[in-house]
Design an enzyme around this catalytic site. Structure first.
Site, PDB file in Angstrom:
ATOM      1  N   LEU A  45     -36.174   1.337  -8.621  1.00  0.00           N
ATOM      2  CA  LEU A  45     -36.530   2.083  -7.412  1.00  0.00           C
ATOM      3  C   LEU A  45     -37.841   2.846  -7.619  1.00  0.00           C
ATOM      4  O   LEU A  45     -38.642   2.971  -6.689  1.00  0.00           O
ATOM      5  CB  LEU A  45     -35.392   3.046  -7.036  1.00  0.00           C
ATOM      6  CG  LEU A  45     -35.642   3.921  -5.815  1.00  0.00           C
ATOM      7  CD1 LEU A  45     -35.909   3.091  -4.558  1.00  0.00           C
ATOM      8  CD2 LEU A  45     -34.448   4.861  -5.566  1.00  0.00           C
ATOM      9  N   ASP A  51     -38.378  13.418 -20.045  1.00  0.00           N
ATOM     10  CA  ASP A  51     -36.934  13.240 -20.203  1.00  0.00           C
ATOM     11  C   ASP A  51     -36.271  14.290 -19.315  1.00  0.00           C
ATOM     12  O   ASP A  51     -36.364  15.496 -19.585  1.00  0.00           O
ATOM     13  CB  ASP A  51     -36.567  13.441 -21.678  1.00  0.00           C
ATOM     14  CG  ASP A  51     -35.067  13.358 -21.914  1.00  0.00           C
ATOM     15  OD1 ASP A  51     -34.309  13.206 -20.932  1.00  0.00           O
ATOM     16  OD2 ASP A  51     -34.658  13.458 -23.089  1.00  0.00           O
ATOM     17  N   ILE A  52     -35.581  13.847 -18.253  1.00  0.00           N
ATOM     18  CA  ILE A  52     -35.034  14.825 -17.302  1.00  0.00           C
ATOM     19  C   ILE A  52     -33.910  15.669 -17.913  1.00  0.00           C
ATOM     20  O   ILE A  52     -33.527  16.690 -17.348  1.00  0.00           O
ATOM     21  CB  ILE A  52     -34.567  14.170 -15.973  1.00  0.00           C
ATOM     22  CG1 ILE A  52     -33.453  13.139 -16.216  1.00  0.00           C
ATOM     23  CG2 ILE A  52     -35.739  13.573 -15.218  1.00  0.00           C
ATOM     24  CD1 ILE A  52     -32.736  12.716 -14.932  1.00  0.00           C
ATOM     25  N   THR A  79     -24.567   7.114  -5.733  1.00  0.00           N
ATOM     26  CA  THR A  79     -23.978   5.774  -5.760  1.00  0.00           C
ATOM     27  C   THR A  79     -22.666   5.655  -4.961  1.00  0.00           C
ATOM     28  O   THR A  79     -21.938   6.648  -4.806  1.00  0.00           O
ATOM     29  CB  THR A  79     -23.699   5.392  -7.232  1.00  0.00           C
ATOM     30  OG1 THR A  79     -22.927   4.194  -7.279  1.00  0.00           O
ATOM     31  CG2 THR A  79     -22.900   6.467  -7.962  1.00  0.00           C
ATOM     32  N   ASP A  80     -22.357   4.426  -4.529  1.00  0.00           N
ATOM     33  CA  ASP A  80     -21.063   4.126  -3.908  1.00  0.00           C
ATOM     34  C   ASP A  80     -19.918   4.297  -4.918  1.00  0.00           C
ATOM     35  O   ASP A  80     -18.765   4.464  -4.521  1.00  0.00           O
ATOM     36  CB  ASP A  80     -21.054   2.691  -3.359  1.00  0.00           C
ATOM     37  CG  ASP A  80     -21.429   1.637  -4.391  1.00  0.00           C
ATOM     38  OD1 ASP A  80     -22.139   1.970  -5.358  1.00  0.00           O
ATOM     39  OD2 ASP A  80     -21.018   0.468  -4.232  1.00  0.00           O
ATOM     40  N   TYR A 118     -19.371   6.376 -15.205  1.00  0.00           N
ATOM     41  CA  TYR A 118     -20.648   6.345 -14.483  1.00  0.00           C
ATOM     42  C   TYR A 118     -20.495   7.089 -13.146  1.00  0.00           C
ATOM     43  O   TYR A 118     -21.282   7.978 -12.825  1.00  0.00           O
ATOM     44  CB  TYR A 118     -21.088   4.889 -14.252  1.00  0.00           C
ATOM     45  CG  TYR A 118     -22.191   4.741 -13.241  1.00  0.00           C
ATOM     46  CD1 TYR A 118     -23.498   5.114 -13.549  1.00  0.00           C
ATOM     47  CD2 TYR A 118     -21.944   4.247 -11.953  1.00  0.00           C
ATOM     48  CE1 TYR A 118     -24.528   4.988 -12.612  1.00  0.00           C
ATOM     49  CE2 TYR A 118     -22.956   4.113 -11.014  1.00  0.00           C
ATOM     50  CZ  TYR A 118     -24.237   4.485 -11.352  1.00  0.00           C
ATOM     51  OH  TYR A 118     -25.245   4.371 -10.420  1.00  0.00           O
ATOM     52  N   TRP A 177     -25.551  -1.496  -5.041  1.00  0.00           N
ATOM     53  CA  TRP A 177     -25.932  -2.887  -5.340  1.00  0.00           C
ATOM     54  C   TRP A 177     -27.435  -3.120  -5.090  1.00  0.00           C
ATOM     55  O   TRP A 177     -27.826  -3.998  -4.314  1.00  0.00           O
ATOM     56  CB  TRP A 177     -25.114  -3.856  -4.501  1.00  0.00           C
ATOM     57  CG  TRP A 177     -23.639  -3.839  -4.735  1.00  0.00           C
ATOM     58  CD1 TRP A 177     -22.904  -2.886  -5.380  1.00  0.00           C
ATOM     59  CD2 TRP A 177     -22.689  -4.837  -4.311  1.00  0.00           C
ATOM     60  NE1 TRP A 177     -21.565  -3.227  -5.394  1.00  0.00           N
ATOM     61  CE2 TRP A 177     -21.407  -4.416  -4.744  1.00  0.00           C
ATOM     62  CE3 TRP A 177     -22.793  -6.037  -3.611  1.00  0.00           C
ATOM     63  CZ2 TRP A 177     -20.246  -5.164  -4.492  1.00  0.00           C
ATOM     64  CZ3 TRP A 177     -21.636  -6.768  -3.359  1.00  0.00           C
ATOM     65  CH2 TRP A 177     -20.379  -6.337  -3.800  1.00  0.00           C
TER      66      TRP A 177
HETATM   67  N1  NAP Z   1     -29.212  -0.396  -9.434  1.00  0.00           N
HETATM   68  C1  NAP Z   1     -28.142  -0.281  -8.657  1.00  0.00           C
HETATM   69  O1  NAP Z   1     -27.472  -1.269  -8.331  1.00  0.00           O
HETATM   70  C2  NAP Z   1     -27.726   1.078  -8.148  1.00  0.00           C
HETATM   71  C3  NAP Z   1     -26.548   1.186  -7.383  1.00  0.00           C
HETATM   72  C4  NAP Z   1     -26.178   2.448  -6.894  1.00  0.00           C
HETATM   73  C5  NAP Z   1     -26.966   3.554  -7.163  1.00  0.00           C
HETATM   74  N2  NAP Z   1     -28.095   3.409  -7.918  1.00  0.00           N
HETATM   75  C6  NAP Z   1     -28.876   4.608  -8.214  1.00  0.00           C
HETATM   76  O2  NAP Z   1     -30.201   4.388  -7.745  1.00  0.00           O
HETATM   77  C7  NAP Z   1     -31.120   5.081  -8.592  1.00  0.00           C
HETATM   78  C8  NAP Z   1     -32.219   4.128  -9.026  1.00  0.00           C
HETATM   79  O3  NAP Z   1     -31.644   3.054  -9.744  1.00  0.00           O
HETATM   80  P1  NAP Z   1     -32.532   1.886 -10.372  1.00  0.00           P
HETATM   81  O4  NAP Z   1     -31.892   0.605  -9.997  1.00  0.00           O
HETATM   82  O5  NAP Z   1     -33.963   2.115 -10.065  1.00  0.00           O
HETATM   83  O6  NAP Z   1     -32.261   2.156 -11.925  1.00  0.00           O
HETATM   84  P2  NAP Z   1     -33.088   1.663 -13.206  1.00  0.00           P
HETATM   85  O7  NAP Z   1     -33.896   0.476 -12.874  1.00  0.00           O
HETATM   86  O8  NAP Z   1     -32.084   1.581 -14.308  1.00  0.00           O
HETATM   87  O9  NAP Z   1     -34.065   2.872 -13.482  1.00  0.00           O
HETATM   88  C9  NAP Z   1     -33.641   4.072 -14.043  1.00  0.00           C
HETATM   89  C10 NAP Z   1     -34.805   4.656 -14.809  1.00  0.00           C
HETATM   90  O10 NAP Z   1     -34.374   5.914 -15.347  1.00  0.00           O
HETATM   91  C11 NAP Z   1     -34.964   6.036 -16.629  1.00  0.00           C
HETATM   92  N3  NAP Z   1     -34.242   7.030 -17.417  1.00  0.00           N
HETATM   93  C12 NAP Z   1     -33.073   6.904 -18.095  1.00  0.00           C
HETATM   94  N4  NAP Z   1     -32.768   8.061 -18.722  1.00  0.00           N
HETATM   95  C13 NAP Z   1     -33.770   8.933 -18.435  1.00  0.00           C
HETATM   96  C14 NAP Z   1     -34.028  10.281 -18.789  1.00  0.00           C
HETATM   97  N5  NAP Z   1     -33.198  10.981 -19.581  1.00  0.00           N
HETATM   98  N6  NAP Z   1     -35.151  10.874 -18.314  1.00  0.00           N
HETATM   99  C15 NAP Z   1     -36.010  10.180 -17.524  1.00  0.00           C
HETATM  100  N7  NAP Z   1     -35.827   8.901 -17.164  1.00  0.00           N
HETATM  101  C16 NAP Z   1     -34.707   8.284 -17.609  1.00  0.00           C
HETATM  102  C17 NAP Z   1     -34.880   4.643 -17.211  1.00  0.00           C
HETATM  103  O11 NAP Z   1     -35.794   4.518 -18.276  1.00  0.00           O
HETATM  104  P3  NAP Z   1     -35.398   3.654 -19.590  1.00  0.00           P
HETATM  105  O12 NAP Z   1     -35.092   2.286 -19.086  1.00  0.00           O
HETATM  106  O13 NAP Z   1     -36.611   3.767 -20.435  1.00  0.00           O
HETATM  107  O14 NAP Z   1     -34.201   4.357 -20.172  1.00  0.00           O
HETATM  108  C18 NAP Z   1     -35.273   3.793 -16.004  1.00  0.00           C
HETATM  109  O15 NAP Z   1     -36.665   3.620 -15.934  1.00  0.00           O
HETATM  110  C19 NAP Z   1     -30.284   5.679  -9.718  1.00  0.00           C
HETATM  111  O16 NAP Z   1     -29.967   7.008  -9.416  1.00  0.00           O
HETATM  112  C20 NAP Z   1     -29.013   4.865  -9.690  1.00  0.00           C
HETATM  113  O17 NAP Z   1     -27.904   5.573 -10.218  1.00  0.00           O
HETATM  114  C21 NAP Z   1     -28.495   2.204  -8.407  1.00  0.00           C
END
Ligand code: NAP
Length: 306
Positions: free
Chosen positions: A13, A39-40, A104-105, A128, A153
């Site tokens: 995202l 790092d958040i 998330t859902d 999670y 998703w």
């Molecule tokens: N993907 C889905 O299907 C899905 C579904 C429901 C909700 N969501 C939510 O949507 C949002 C975006 O998801 P996404 O698909 O973009 O996820 P993503 O591709 O996994 O991206 C998450 C990012 O967060 C970074 N990260 C992890 N730990 C961190 C930390 N301590 N400090 C700073 N950055 C950190 C990761 O970096 P590294 O890879 O270097 O660790 C990665 O770049 C998230 O909140 C997720 O929970 C996603």
């Protein structure tokens, strides 16, 4: 100019937001932070970065997203998904910024037949989901100007996701077992990014008109429509793959029950999210995920209009 700080900027995202915001450079100044840059979970580093950026909005896309591993790496999942948003909420509150937190859902147990609305009681089944719900609660408790968006998703041409995993599996498999008892909402990350940008624009315009935005700082659902089960979703993925690469043989799909797969994390079976609140409040329609898939597989001919 609207100043926006973005965390998790190299994730799926995060990359989608960077792409769509780069198309609106005259409106937004984007300050992206990758995991390596911020790092958040580090409270002082978060405060320093927010004080330096002085953002109008902070978008937190950083998350620990490995549903299966979160069952054993639970402490790490909570560090990123609860402590991280808590740190951002404190810093946002200090600087009077608006925090946009993505959730998330999986905060729901999926036992309900109807799509979940925002006020339905969350009851996560896995670590999670529990860690993401704890993150939501921290943001609600600490940061008065917050928008929480629950999605599901998520897929796109950016980052890693289920669609890309299915494409990779197609190369080496003649047949695949796909669960047909999990119903959810595929969501195109480009649509989610556009929705977030739209909300920031509307909140800014309203505050310029001296409107009271207090009632808008709330939790919203944004995901794809029509709802689909995993099997239907994978069928659509392979139909698009076949169309973009007709010479490729796609696997035969075999519908199976979730129980067939050994898994530590229990997943909700019916995690559809109703999106009428975000539509009624901001005029934002659900993600057209089938158009998003077409765009992902064939950016030149996809019908998506972003
Ligand atoms: N993907 C889905 O299907 C899905 C579904 C429901 C909700 N969501 C939510 O949507 C949002 C975006 O998801 P996404 O698909 O973009 O996820 P993503 O591709 O996994 O991206 C998450 C990012 O967060 C970074 N990260 C992890 N730990 C961190 C930390 N301590 N400090 C700073 N950055 C950190 C990761 O970096 P590294 O890879 O270097 O660790 C990665 O770049 C998230 O909140 C997720 O929970 C996603």
């Amino acid at each position: 100019m609207i100043k926006v700080m973005l965390t998790g900027a190299n994730g799926q995202l995060g990359q989608a937001l960077r792409h769509y915001m780069s198309l609106q450079k005259s409106t937004f100044t984007l300050m992206p932070f990758s995991h390596g840059e911020l790092d958040i979970a580090d409270e002082q580093a978060v405060l320093d970065a927010v004080m330096q950026c002085q953002p109008d909005f902070i978008i937190n896309t950083a998350a620990y997203n490995n549903v299966e591993l979160a069952e054993t790496e639970t402490e790490q999942a909570f560090k990123v998904n609860q402590l991280g948003p808590k740190n951002l909420a404190k810093a946002a509150q200090t600087m009077a910024a608006t925090l946009i937190q993505i959730s998330t859902d999986y905060v729901f147990d999926g036992h309900q037949a109807a799509a979940y609305v925002e006020d339905d009681t969350p009851l996560p089944l896995n670590q999670y989901g529990k860690s993401k719900l704890a993150g939501e609660q921290s943001v609600q408790d600490i940061c008065s100007k917050h928008i929480i968006i629950r999605t599901a998703w998520v897929f796109s041409e950016w980052g890693n996701n289920f669609v890309k995993s299915m494409v990779n599996l197609a190369a080496n498999n003649h047949s695949l077992n796909i669960v047909n008892d999990q119903l959810g909402c595929p969501t195109y990350a480009g649509d989610l990014a556009a929705a977030i940008i739209n909300i920031m624009s509307q909140l800014t315009a309203k505050s310029h008109q001296q409107a009271d935005n207090t009632a808008l700082y709330d939790t919203y659902h944004f995901c794809g429509y029509p709802y689909a089960n995993r099997y239907q979703y994978v069928e659509a993925i392979y139909a698009n793959l076949k169309q973009s690469q007709p010479e490729l043989a796609t696997p035969t799909l075999l519908p199976v029950a979730s129980a067939t797969f050994a898994s530590k994390a229990i997943r909700p079976t019916h995690s559809m999210l109703a999106c009428s609140k975000i539509t009624n409040t901001f005029g934002i329609a659900p993600s057209d995920w089938q158009a998003g898939l077409a765009k992902m597989f064939n950016p030149l001919t996809g019908t998506h209009d972003n």
